[in-house]
Write a protein that holds these residues in place. Sequence first.
Motif, PDB file in Angstrom:
ATOM      1  N   ILE A   1      22.549 -45.300 -45.988  1.00  0.00           N
ATOM      2  CA  ILE A   1      22.704 -45.738 -44.762  1.00  0.00           C
ATOM      3  C   ILE A   1      22.612 -47.227 -44.531  1.00  0.00           C
ATOM      4  O   ILE A   1      23.172 -48.169 -44.078  1.00  0.00           O
ATOM      5  N   GLY A   2      21.375 -47.688 -45.454  1.00  0.00           N
ATOM      6  CA  GLY A   2      21.142 -49.387 -45.239  1.00  0.00           C
ATOM      7  C   GLY A   2      22.258 -50.080 -46.016  1.00  0.00           C
ATOM      8  O   GLY A   2      22.717 -50.981 -45.628  1.00  0.00           O
ATOM      9  N   PHE A   3      22.732 -49.426 -47.159  1.00  0.00           N
ATOM     10  CA  PHE A   3      23.991 -50.101 -47.763  1.00  0.00           C
ATOM     11  C   PHE A   3      24.876 -50.410 -46.830  1.00  0.00           C
ATOM     12  O   PHE A   3      25.704 -51.595 -46.581  1.00  0.00           O
ATOM     13  N   LEU A   4      25.383 -49.313 -46.180  1.00  0.00           N
ATOM     14  CA  LEU A   4      26.522 -49.499 -45.191  1.00  0.00           C
ATOM     15  C   LEU A   4      26.715 -50.652 -43.978  1.00  0.00           C
ATOM     16  O   LEU A   4      27.358 -51.175 -43.853  1.00  0.00           O
ATOM     17  N   TYR A   5      25.167 -50.247 -43.453  1.00  0.00           N
ATOM     18  CA  TYR A   5      24.929 -51.327 -42.240  1.00  0.00           C
ATOM     19  C   TYR A   5      25.097 -52.803 -42.948  1.00  0.00           C
ATOM     20  O   TYR A   5      25.733 -53.734 -42.306  1.00  0.00           O
ATOM     21  N   VAL A   6      24.321 -53.280 -43.931  1.00  0.00           N
ATOM     22  CA  VAL A   6      24.279 -54.504 -44.539  1.00  0.00           C
ATOM     23  C   VAL A   6      25.846 -54.814 -44.626  1.00  0.00           C
ATOM     24  O   VAL A   6      26.324 -56.051 -44.640  1.00  0.00           O
ATOM     25  N   SER A   7      26.748 -54.071 -45.416  1.00  0.00           N
ATOM     26  CA  SER A   7      27.962 -54.226 -45.742  1.00  0.00           C
ATOM     27  C   SER A   7      28.781 -54.297 -44.497  1.00  0.00           C
ATOM     28  O   SER A   7      29.736 -55.567 -44.718  1.00  0.00           O
ATOM     29  N   VAL A   8      28.705 -53.779 -43.301  1.00  0.00           N
ATOM     30  CA  VAL A   8      29.458 -54.235 -42.244  1.00  0.00           C
ATOM     31  C   VAL A   8      28.999 -55.530 -41.606  1.00  0.00           C
ATOM     32  O   VAL A   8      29.832 -56.243 -41.415  1.00  0.00           O
ATOM     33  N   VAL A   9      27.762 -55.992 -41.669  1.00  0.00           N
ATOM     34  CA  VAL A   9      27.270 -56.827 -41.132  1.00  0.00           C
ATOM     35  C   VAL A   9      27.611 -58.318 -42.137  1.00  0.00           C
ATOM     36  O   VAL A   9      28.302 -59.280 -41.561  1.00  0.00           O
ATOM     37  N   ALA A  10      27.894 -58.063 -43.457  1.00  0.00           N
ATOM     38  CA  ALA A  10      28.386 -58.947 -44.302  1.00  0.00           C
ATOM     39  C   ALA A  10      29.978 -59.196 -43.865  1.00  0.00           C
ATOM     40  O   ALA A  10      30.397 -60.320 -44.024  1.00  0.00           O
ATOM     41  N   PHE A  11      30.424 -58.293 -43.940  1.00  0.00           N
ATOM     42  CA  PHE A  11      31.824 -58.206 -43.740  1.00  0.00           C
ATOM     43  C   PHE A  11      32.346 -59.000 -42.467  1.00  0.00           C
ATOM     44  O   PHE A  11      33.224 -60.021 -42.511  1.00  0.00           O
ATOM     45  N   LYS A  12      31.677 -58.834 -41.383  1.00  0.00           N
ATOM     46  CA  LYS A  12      31.770 -59.564 -39.953  1.00  0.00           C
ATOM     47  C   LYS A  12      31.384 -61.055 -40.187  1.00  0.00           C
ATOM     48  O   LYS A  12      32.159 -61.972 -39.783  1.00  0.00           O
ATOM     49  N   ALA A  13      30.339 -61.287 -40.789  1.00  0.00           N
ATOM     50  CA  ALA A  13      29.999 -62.657 -41.182  1.00  0.00           C
ATOM     51  C   ALA A  13      31.097 -63.380 -41.879  1.00  0.00           C
ATOM     52  O   ALA A  13      31.165 -64.487 -41.863  1.00  0.00           O
ATOM     53  N   ARG A  14      31.520 -62.818 -42.776  1.00  0.00           N
ATOM     54  CA  ARG A  14      32.595 -63.332 -43.869  1.00  0.00           C
ATOM     55  C   ARG A  14      33.850 -63.812 -43.023  1.00  0.00           C
ATOM     56  O   ARG A  14      34.331 -64.706 -43.210  1.00  0.00           O
ATOM     57  N   ARG A  15      34.065 -62.711 -42.073  1.00  0.00           N
ATOM     58  CA  ARG A  15      35.473 -62.877 -41.332  1.00  0.00           C
ATOM     59  C   ARG A  15      35.235 -63.812 -40.453  1.00  0.00           C
ATOM     60  O   ARG A  15      36.056 -64.849 -40.194  1.00  0.00           O
TER      61      ARG A  15
END
Length: 450
Positions: free
Chosen positions: A369-383
Amino acid sequence: MNYLSSRHALAISVGSIIGWGAFVLPGDLFLPAGGFVGSSLALLFGALLILLVSSSYAFMSARRLSAQQSALDWVIASLGRKHAFFYGWGVALGYVSIVALNVTALPLLFRFVADDLLHVGYLYTSGGWEVYLLEIMVCAVVLLALGIINARGVSLGASSQLGITAVMVTAMGVIFLMSLYQAPSLAWTAQEGVFAIDRSGFWAIVAITPWAFVGFETIPQISKYLRSRRANVALLLTASVLIGTLLYLLVNYATFALNGFDPRQAEAAAWATGDGVFRHFGMAGMLLLTLAMGGAILAGINGFLMVSARMLSSMASAGLLPEAFARQNAGGAAYVGVWFGVLFGLGSIFLGRHFLLNIVDMASMGITIGFLYVSVVAFKARRAAGQRAWLGVVSILISLGFCALLLLPGSPAQLSGASQLLLLLWWGIGATLYWRRIGRAAPLCPATEC
């Protein structure tokens, strides 16, 4: 404020990656499920997936503002406090579960080293595992001692971790070299079926890699306490995963070699690694293994007591948990969170060794669950930064894949019934806290300011 050096951070991470599992899972899961080659490939593949996921953590840690924050702060700023609660509560489950895992592995080590010396005050049998009062008391003393160390201050806990990890890694390296000398590596090629790879076993091993390598996530959680703000978090993340992978592979090979290069012999042993070391090297070898496994267990307990306390403290500071969890003493220790982890570990001692893999499942689910949330956050930040976001997409897909392996019916790594019941209990407690702290109240502050 107690600041940490990069070597402290690496010791916390590697010590948290290599817990009891490196010494128990080769005989309990790795070799029986995938053989030597299959389990080694599964560990390497899982480590590669973890490295891809860790790129999201590295990206967020490298950003100017994010470098001063914990991973929970990233989720709050990007997705808001409600999502941050589910992130924090899931990861906290993973952290305290690993404290419990290492505590419940202590009786296995005691029994192999001291035989029945601690078999005083028989209580009951759980899944074929006899539970004794004196054994529980000794485990409790070890856990309480580490709790006291961490409750006194951050620096003391980190310094303890550095020493424990150094002893552990040295002992593991010597055991591997001894296994090479005792059982030449070319001999195993003659074993029939050694190259056979079981597909379901391969994926069962891959599914637990979030738990096996979660220690890497301790670095972003404590990054704001690093003495040097220029510390290369990405390098520390990569180094911890690579060192952890190497150590898992070394012990897996040593277990395989010292059990006659036969996965079936390893599977039949009560403790394959311990049996093999004792058979070939006697008590001298067992003393070395005790240093290695004892160090791994202590490092796992110590490291995850530190980061679970930090996670619970960060959640309380953001208004997601009762304020008591945010209290810190003069040494900078979030002592309420430390004792919460200690109590969770104390409760697990009564379950018996057979329950270990159920707790592994719980920890894997929480960490995923933690991996998924941080991955979404990083995706938004990169975009948002105009950078290529494909790596974020890959990280999200990997996290979802881990979830699918653990949850989908028919999956070789599907959660057991006991694990599902415990998860329901944990999330039931979480739902109650969520409703009391968030569900009925207006946000205490805007998501970007919490």
